[in-house]
Design a protein around this motif. Structure first.
Motif, PDB file in Angstrom:
ATOM      1  N   ALA A 195     -37.189  10.926 -68.481  1.00  0.00           N
ATOM      2  CA  ALA A 195     -36.101  11.597 -67.762  1.00  0.00           C
ATOM      3  C   ALA A 195     -34.790  10.834 -67.910  1.00  0.00           C
ATOM      4  N   ALA A 196     -34.863   9.517 -68.038  1.00  0.00           N
ATOM      5  CA  ALA A 196     -33.644   8.716 -68.168  1.00  0.00           C
ATOM      6  C   ALA A 196     -32.874   9.050 -69.440  1.00  0.00           C
ATOM      7  N   ILE A 197     -33.551   9.542 -70.465  1.00  0.00           N
ATOM      8  CA  ILE A 197     -32.853   9.952 -71.697  1.00  0.00           C
ATOM      9  C   ILE A 197     -31.892  11.091 -71.386  1.00  0.00           C
ATOM     10  N   GLY A 198     -32.357  12.073 -70.621  1.00  0.00           N
ATOM     11  CA  GLY A 198     -31.487  13.186 -70.238  1.00  0.00           C
ATOM     12  C   GLY A 198     -30.310  12.731 -69.398  1.00  0.00           C
ATOM     13  N   VAL A 199     -30.525  11.749 -68.525  1.00  0.00           N
ATOM     14  CA  VAL A 199     -29.419  11.209 -67.726  1.00  0.00           C
ATOM     15  C   VAL A 199     -28.356  10.606 -68.637  1.00  0.00           C
ATOM     16  N   SER A 200     -28.796   9.835 -69.642  1.00  0.00           N
ATOM     17  CA  SER A 200     -27.847   9.207 -70.568  1.00  0.00           C
ATOM     18  C   SER A 200     -27.116  10.241 -71.418  1.00  0.00           C
ATOM     19  N   GLU A 201     -27.832  11.266 -71.855  1.00  0.00           N
ATOM     20  CA  GLU A 201     -27.187  12.295 -72.678  1.00  0.00           C
ATOM     21  C   GLU A 201     -26.163  13.084 -71.868  1.00  0.00           C
ATOM     22  N   ALA A 202     -26.473  13.348 -70.592  1.00  0.00           N
ATOM     23  CA  ALA A 202     -25.535  14.111 -69.760  1.00  0.00           C
ATOM     24  C   ALA A 202     -24.229  13.359 -69.554  1.00  0.00           C
TER      25      ALA A 202
END
Length: 480
Positions: free
Chosen positions: A303-310
């Motif tokens: 889930a942290a990948i999506g946080v970084s991409e956002a």
């Protein structure tokens, strides 16, 4: 209104969620799970039935049961794990709150003095302004960054809950092993004292024989050295008793010495049951807490990948202001003096010289690390279980041999006692045989303790010693 109409298409993007969706952990140890049994579980005592959560009760020792329950209720390790759960729950609540509008109230009073514009002859002018209002802000989750943060927090909470279960597993095993070791050492203290008494008696008889010329000085020196060696073993054994008492006190959340009176009286070493339920590799992978914690950590890092991409994409905020005010105090109560302001604001750090992309790559690397840690946890758990099962089976064979040796020593003592009665053997020989019998009993005590400790190790390796939360508690946690 025109500004809002222009921003509305962007708001529709809030249905998007960037980043990979977490579905399941990688398939690991598929051969073992498909086989359906442990390769080292060759002993006839093992059964494929699911293991017991409260496995220590199968040892049939109420004192041990009470110590384990005290440890699970009062150990500082449990308190630490529970505090980490509360931290994760608070973080989850904060993430939920972050998705809601933020509203604040404010009040202001302004007084200003300004010189007259007419020159030095004019009078100064003053201005007073009063205001009461509300400020509001809300960030639209355009690309799902907030949703990924919420997903990450939920997975982190699951990992902390699994950590608590892992602490319970380790704690119950540590208490059981310390208790078994205590009972073993107490038994060996008593056996050592009996051996000292026998050797003292044998040494006394040998000295009498020496005085009559029927024994040599070498016989006396040999028995004296043997006695001194046996006496030398008494002090380390007594120190071990104190150490295990203090260890049990610490594990149950007490001060050193708190359990001395309760556990001072020796008791038999608890024995494993005749049949040991061990389940199968698939159930081990599904339920062992450290594997569950690793799996939840993998979900959080995904889930942290999506946080970084956002963070690399545009952000849309809505700002609002409602206020009442004017040049007199009464204006703050006059609805005709109402001021309203709404302002959508779009921001996008499109030129960050690669910082955003580096953040995504870092999150992806952390996800890869968590995936490797999960695979390692599964393989290490299976290795732990297989080793523990093998050692338990071998310990059963060892104890059987030690029991036969102790029984043989007992029969030898009985037969030689008959010879002493018949006058064909000396009392010194009988004392030496009794000493050998005690030596066999000491070895049997150590072997029995090793067997029970290997049983405890089996339960720990299977991840037993914790139980599922009640459904109501899980529902309450999910709502936090």
């Amino acid at each position: 209104m025109r500004a809002l109409s222009a921003i509305a298409p962007l708001a529709l993007l809030s249905a998007c969620t960037v980043g990979p969706d977490y579905k399941a952990p990688p398939a690991t140890a598929s051969v073992a799970t498909a086989r359906g049994n442990f390769v080292r579980a060759q002993d006839a005592a093992f059964t494929p039935a699911p293991g017991l959560a409260r496995w220590w009760e199968s040892l049939g020792d109420p004192t041990l049961d009470g110590l384990v329950q005290d440890a699970l209720a009062h150990s500082p390790d449990i308190d630490v794990a529970q505090a980490r759960i509360r931290q994760a729950m608070a973080q989850l609540s904060a993430r939920k709150a972050d998705r809601m509008p933020s509203v604040s109230a404010n009040g202001a009073y302004l007084h200003a003095e300004a010189p007259s514009l007419g020159g030095s002859g004019g009078s100064d002018s003053s201005l007073e302004f009063y205001n009461l209002g509300l400020n509001a802000s809300w960030e639209v989750d355009l690309f799902g960054g907030s949703r990924r943060q919420l997903e990450q927090s939920r997975a982190t909470l699951g990992a902390r809950q699994a950590d608590l279960a892992d602490v319970q597993v380790s704690l119950s095993a540590q208490v059981a092993q310390a208790y078994v070791n205590l009972r073993d050492v107490q038994a060996r203290v008593a056996l050592n004292a009996r051996s000292i008494a026998l050797q003292e008696q044998a040494l006394g008889l040998t000295r009498q024989r020496f005085e009559r010329g029927a024994a040599s000085a070498l016989d006396i020196e040999r028995l004296q050295a043997q006695l001194d060696n046996t006496r030398a073993q008494a002090q380390p054994l007594a120190a071990d008793v104190d150490a295990y008492l203090d260890q049990l006190a610490l594990l149950t959340g007490r001060e050193p010495g708190a359990l001395d009176a309760q556990l001072a009286t020796a008791a038999p070493i608890p024995l494993p049951p005749a049949q040991v339920a061990i389940g199968d590799p698939a159930s081990l992978v599904a339920h062992r807490p450290d594997i569950r914690a690793a799996e939840r950590s993998l979900a959080a890092s995904t889930a942290a990948i999506g946080v970084s991409e956002a963070k690399r994409l545009p952000r849309l905020n809505f700002l609002g202001l409602l206020g009442l005010g004017g040049t007199s105090p009464g204006d703050v109560f006059d609805v005709d003096k109402l001021t309203a302001l709404g302002a959508p604001m779009l921001t996008w750090s499109f030129l960050d010289f690669g910082r955003g992309a580096a953040g995504v790559r870092q999150s992806e690397a952390e996800r890869d690390q968590a995936e490797a840690q999960y695979r390692k946890a599964v393989l290490a758990a299976l290795q732990d279980a297989e080793t523990s099962l093998s050692r338990f089976g071998k310990a059963r064979l060892q104890v059987a041999s030690l029991a036969r040796a102790e029984q043989s020593a007992g029969r030898s003592a009985t037969l030689n006692n008959q010879r002493v009665t018949a006058g064909t053997s000396s009392l010194i020989d009988q004392l030496d045989i009794e000493r050998q019998r005690l030596t066999a009993a000491i070895a049997l005590s150590q072997g029995t303790a090793a067997l029970t400790n290997s049983y405890v190790a089996v339960q720990k390796s299977l991840g037993l010693g914790w139980s599922e939360e009640p459904a109501s508690a899980r529902a309450e946690t999910a709502q936090q």
